[in-house]
Scaffold this motif. Structure first.
Motif, PDB file in Angstrom:
ATOM      1  N   GLU A 181      37.228  51.296  77.149  1.00  0.00           N
ATOM      2  CA  GLU A 181      37.995  51.130  78.490  1.00  0.00           C
ATOM      3  C   GLU A 181      37.592  49.487  78.556  1.00  0.00           C
ATOM      4  OE1 GLU A 181      36.501  53.856  81.255  1.00  0.00           O
ATOM      5  OE2 GLU A 181      38.869  54.862  81.058  1.00  0.00           O
ATOM      6  N   SER A 182      35.813  48.759  78.673  1.00  0.00           N
ATOM      7  CA  SER A 182      35.679  47.857  78.581  1.00  0.00           C
ATOM      8  C   SER A 182      36.680  46.793  78.550  1.00  0.00           C
ATOM      9  CB  SER A 182      34.243  47.931  78.339  1.00  0.00           C
ATOM     10  OG  SER A 182      33.954  47.977  77.254  1.00  0.00           O
ATOM     11  N   GLU A 183      36.859  46.922  76.847  1.00  0.00           N
ATOM     12  CA  GLU A 183      38.142  46.271  76.058  1.00  0.00           C
ATOM     13  C   GLU A 183      39.182  45.956  76.540  1.00  0.00           C
ATOM     14  OE1 GLU A 183      38.634  45.010  71.379  1.00  0.00           O
ATOM     15  OE2 GLU A 183      37.500  46.771  71.891  1.00  0.00           O
ATOM     16  N   LEU A 184      39.934  47.300  76.729  1.00  0.00           N
ATOM     17  CA  LEU A 184      41.055  46.806  77.483  1.00  0.00           C
ATOM     18  C   LEU A 184      40.674  46.027  78.907  1.00  0.00           C
ATOM     19  CD1 LEU A 184      43.892  47.951  77.352  1.00  0.00           C
ATOM     20  CD2 LEU A 184      42.705  49.970  79.145  1.00  0.00           C
ATOM     21  N   ARG A 185      40.063  46.130  80.126  1.00  0.00           N
ATOM     22  CA  ARG A 185      40.111  45.200  80.680  1.00  0.00           C
ATOM     23  C   ARG A 185      39.923  44.555  80.369  1.00  0.00           C
ATOM     24  NH1 ARG A 185      35.608  47.692  82.944  1.00  0.00           N
ATOM     25  NH2 ARG A 185      36.198  49.874  83.023  1.00  0.00           N
ATOM     26  N   ASN A 186      39.062  44.018  79.748  1.00  0.00           N
ATOM     27  CA  ASN A 186      38.746  42.195  78.714  1.00  0.00           C
ATOM     28  C   ASN A 186      40.076  41.852  78.389  1.00  0.00           C
ATOM     29  OD1 ASN A 186      36.311  42.032  79.629  1.00  0.00           O
ATOM     30  ND2 ASN A 186      35.825  42.236  77.730  1.00  0.00           N
ATOM     31  N   LEU A 187      40.920  42.036  78.385  1.00  0.00           N
ATOM     32  CA  LEU A 187      42.647  41.546  76.940  1.00  0.00           C
ATOM     33  C   LEU A 187      43.517  41.231  78.596  1.00  0.00           C
ATOM     34  CD1 LEU A 187      42.508  43.712  74.182  1.00  0.00           C
ATOM     35  CD2 LEU A 187      42.565  41.286  74.625  1.00  0.00           C
ATOM     36  N   GLU A 188      43.121  43.063  79.506  1.00  0.00           N
ATOM     37  CA  GLU A 188      44.149  42.287  80.589  1.00  0.00           C
ATOM     38  C   GLU A 188      43.971  41.757  81.653  1.00  0.00           C
ATOM     39  OE1 GLU A 188      42.940  46.141  82.870  1.00  0.00           O
ATOM     40  OE2 GLU A 188      44.882  47.889  81.725  1.00  0.00           O
ATOM     41  N   GLU A 189      42.336  40.787  82.306  1.00  0.00           N
ATOM     42  CA  GLU A 189      42.310  40.477  82.565  1.00  0.00           C
ATOM     43  C   GLU A 189      42.768  38.875  81.621  1.00  0.00           C
ATOM     44  OE1 GLU A 189      38.158  40.204  82.764  1.00  0.00           O
ATOM     45  OE2 GLU A 189      38.536  42.366  84.056  1.00  0.00           O
ATOM     46  N   ASN A 190      42.406  38.617  80.515  1.00  0.00           N
ATOM     47  CA  ASN A 190      42.709  37.043  79.800  1.00  0.00           C
ATOM     48  C   ASN A 190      44.201  37.244  79.623  1.00  0.00           C
ATOM     49  OD1 ASN A 190      43.345  36.069  77.614  1.00  0.00           O
ATOM     50  ND2 ASN A 190      43.196  36.546  76.384  1.00  0.00           N
ATOM     51  N   CYS A 191      44.964  38.840  79.764  1.00  0.00           N
ATOM     52  CA  CYS A 191      46.342  38.645  79.929  1.00  0.00           C
ATOM     53  C   CYS A 191      47.327  38.374  80.806  1.00  0.00           C
ATOM     54  CB  CYS A 191      46.988  40.021  79.404  1.00  0.00           C
ATOM     55  SG  CYS A 191      47.016  39.705  77.615  1.00  0.00           S
ATOM     56  N   MET A 192      46.266  38.179  81.920  1.00  0.00           N
ATOM     57  CA  MET A 192      46.705  38.232  83.294  1.00  0.00           C
ATOM     58  C   MET A 192      46.277  36.442  84.116  1.00  0.00           C
ATOM     59  SD  MET A 192      47.924  40.390  85.262  1.00  0.00           S
ATOM     60  CE  MET A 192      47.702  41.053  86.980  1.00  0.00           C
ATOM     61  N   ASP A 193      45.550  36.714  83.437  1.00  0.00           N
ATOM     62  CA  ASP A 193      45.361  34.450  83.704  1.00  0.00           C
ATOM     63  C   ASP A 193      46.118  34.366  82.862  1.00  0.00           C
ATOM     64  OD1 ASP A 193      43.332  34.931  85.156  1.00  0.00           O
ATOM     65  OD2 ASP A 193      41.486  35.474  83.443  1.00  0.00           O
ATOM     66  N   ASN A 194      46.674  34.196  81.421  1.00  0.00           N
ATOM     67  CA  ASN A 194      46.881  32.699  80.927  1.00  0.00           C
ATOM     68  C   ASN A 194      48.597  33.279  80.496  1.00  0.00           C
ATOM     69  OD1 ASN A 194      44.978  32.536  79.958  1.00  0.00           O
ATOM     70  ND2 ASN A 194      44.731  33.652  78.061  1.00  0.00           N
ATOM     71  N   PHE A 195      49.237  34.440  80.908  1.00  0.00           N
ATOM     72  CA  PHE A 195      50.659  35.290  80.958  1.00  0.00           C
ATOM     73  C   PHE A 195      50.769  35.318  82.618  1.00  0.00           C
ATOM     74  CE2 PHE A 195      49.010  35.953  76.268  1.00  0.00           C
ATOM     75  CZ  PHE A 195      49.765  35.344  76.251  1.00  0.00           C
ATOM     76  N   ASN A 196      50.440  36.729  82.791  1.00  0.00           N
ATOM     77  CA  ASN A 196      50.788  36.790  84.785  1.00  0.00           C
ATOM     78  C   ASN A 196      51.214  35.665  85.283  1.00  0.00           C
ATOM     79  OD1 ASN A 196      50.684  39.404  82.552  1.00  0.00           O
ATOM     80  ND2 ASN A 196      51.164  40.683  84.419  1.00  0.00           N
ATOM     81  N   GLY A 197      50.063  34.608  85.708  1.00  0.00           N
ATOM     82  CA  GLY A 197      48.934  33.954  86.223  1.00  0.00           C
ATOM     83  C   GLY A 197      49.387  32.472  85.841  1.00  0.00           C
ATOM     84  N   ALA A 198      50.332  32.481  84.472  1.00  0.00           N
ATOM     85  CA  ALA A 198      50.338  31.067  83.883  1.00  0.00           C
ATOM     86  C   ALA A 198      51.678  30.398  84.407  1.00  0.00           C
ATOM     87  CB  ALA A 198      49.890  30.677  82.918  1.00  0.00           C
ATOM     88  N   LYS A 199      51.768  29.841  85.269  1.00  0.00           N
ATOM     89  CA  LYS A 199      53.423  29.314  86.143  1.00  0.00           C
ATOM     90  C   LYS A 199      53.615  28.810  85.020  1.00  0.00           C
ATOM     91  CE  LYS A 199      53.099  31.003  91.344  1.00  0.00           C
ATOM     92  NZ  LYS A 199      53.467  30.536  92.582  1.00  0.00           N
ATOM     93  N   MET A 200      52.515  27.444  84.765  1.00  0.00           N
ATOM     94  CA  MET A 200      52.990  26.516  83.864  1.00  0.00           C
ATOM     95  C   MET A 200      53.984  27.168  82.967  1.00  0.00           C
ATOM     96  SD  MET A 200      53.136  23.931  85.359  1.00  0.00           S
ATOM     97  CE  MET A 200      54.499  23.235  84.856  1.00  0.00           C
ATOM     98  N   THR A 201      53.434  28.536  81.943  1.00  0.00           N
ATOM     99  CA  THR A 201      54.579  28.518  81.093  1.00  0.00           C
ATOM    100  C   THR A 201      55.940  28.875  81.442  1.00  0.00           C
ATOM    101  OG1 THR A 201      53.707  30.601  81.308  1.00  0.00           O
ATOM    102  CG2 THR A 201      52.677  28.998  79.441  1.00  0.00           C
TER     103      THR A 201
END
Length: 196
Positions: A142-162
């Motif tokens: 679960e902790s590993e999945l949570r880390n990946l989720e946070e990373n994806c939210m920052d780099n893909f969901n939240g990265a408006k420039m991309t």
């Protein structure tokens, strides 16, 4: 094709997950591979033999497994059951998955774009897979999945420039040379003016 201006929805597929994050993601996904076809056949055969013998047998596949297939993944995202969506960057035609990141952002489901659809397909015993998702994991991961989720939210969901930025067109070789010559000529003229 490089000379055309690429729309933002398509351009975002040129920005895939970094290698170190992708390695961590694929290590996690390898733990949740679905049942191999041969294993499933053997399990169902054993269950059939047990029921034929009159025994009571519960025959279930793995509870936590990767879900795959575009329709299945879409349904899971719409129901908000997907914890993490993984999309291939090299899907052809791209129109098959071009809307999936927008759906994930709308439903607030973390998603990531990875290279190579055949690499995703290998995880689920297929040649290719356009999209995968995880719905649940074991407590240990679960902790590993949570880390990946946070990373994806920052780099893909939240990265408006991309996903708002168009792909800049690249000029042809002749045009580049013509512009370079013109720039050199302008610099020479400015240099002459400054000397006199």
């Amino acid at each position: 094709m490089d000379r055309l201006s690429v729309p933002p929805a398509v351009n975002q597929f040129s920005h895939s997950m970094t290698k170190d994050k992708a390695t961590a993601l694929f290590k996690l996904l390898a733990k949740y591979r679905p049942e191999a076809p041969a294993d499933k056949k053997a399990r169902l055969l054993a269950a059939a033999e047990a029921t034929a013998a009159g025994k009571d047998v519960e025959s279930k596949g793995p509870a936590c497994a990767i879900k795959f297939g575009l329709k299945h993944v879409t349904a899971l995202v719409e129901e908000k059951k997907a914890k993490l969506v993984i999309i291939a960057s090299d899907v052809d035609p791209i129109e098959l998955v071009v809307w999936l990141p927008a759906l994930c952002r709308k439903m607030n489901v973390p998603y990531c774009i990875v290279k190579n659809k055949s690499r995703l397909g290998a995880l689920v015993y297929q040649k290719n897979a356009t999209a995968l998702c995880l719905t649940s994991v074991n407590k240990a991961d679960e902790s590993e999945l949570r880390n990946l989720e946070e990373n994806c939210m920052d780099n893909f969901n939240g990265a408006k420039m991309t996903w708002l930025k168009s792909g800049a067109p690249v000029m042809g070789l002749k045009t580049q040379m013509r512009l370079h010559k013109r720039q050199v000529q302008l610099e020479k003229e400015l240099e002459k003016r400054n000397q006199s």
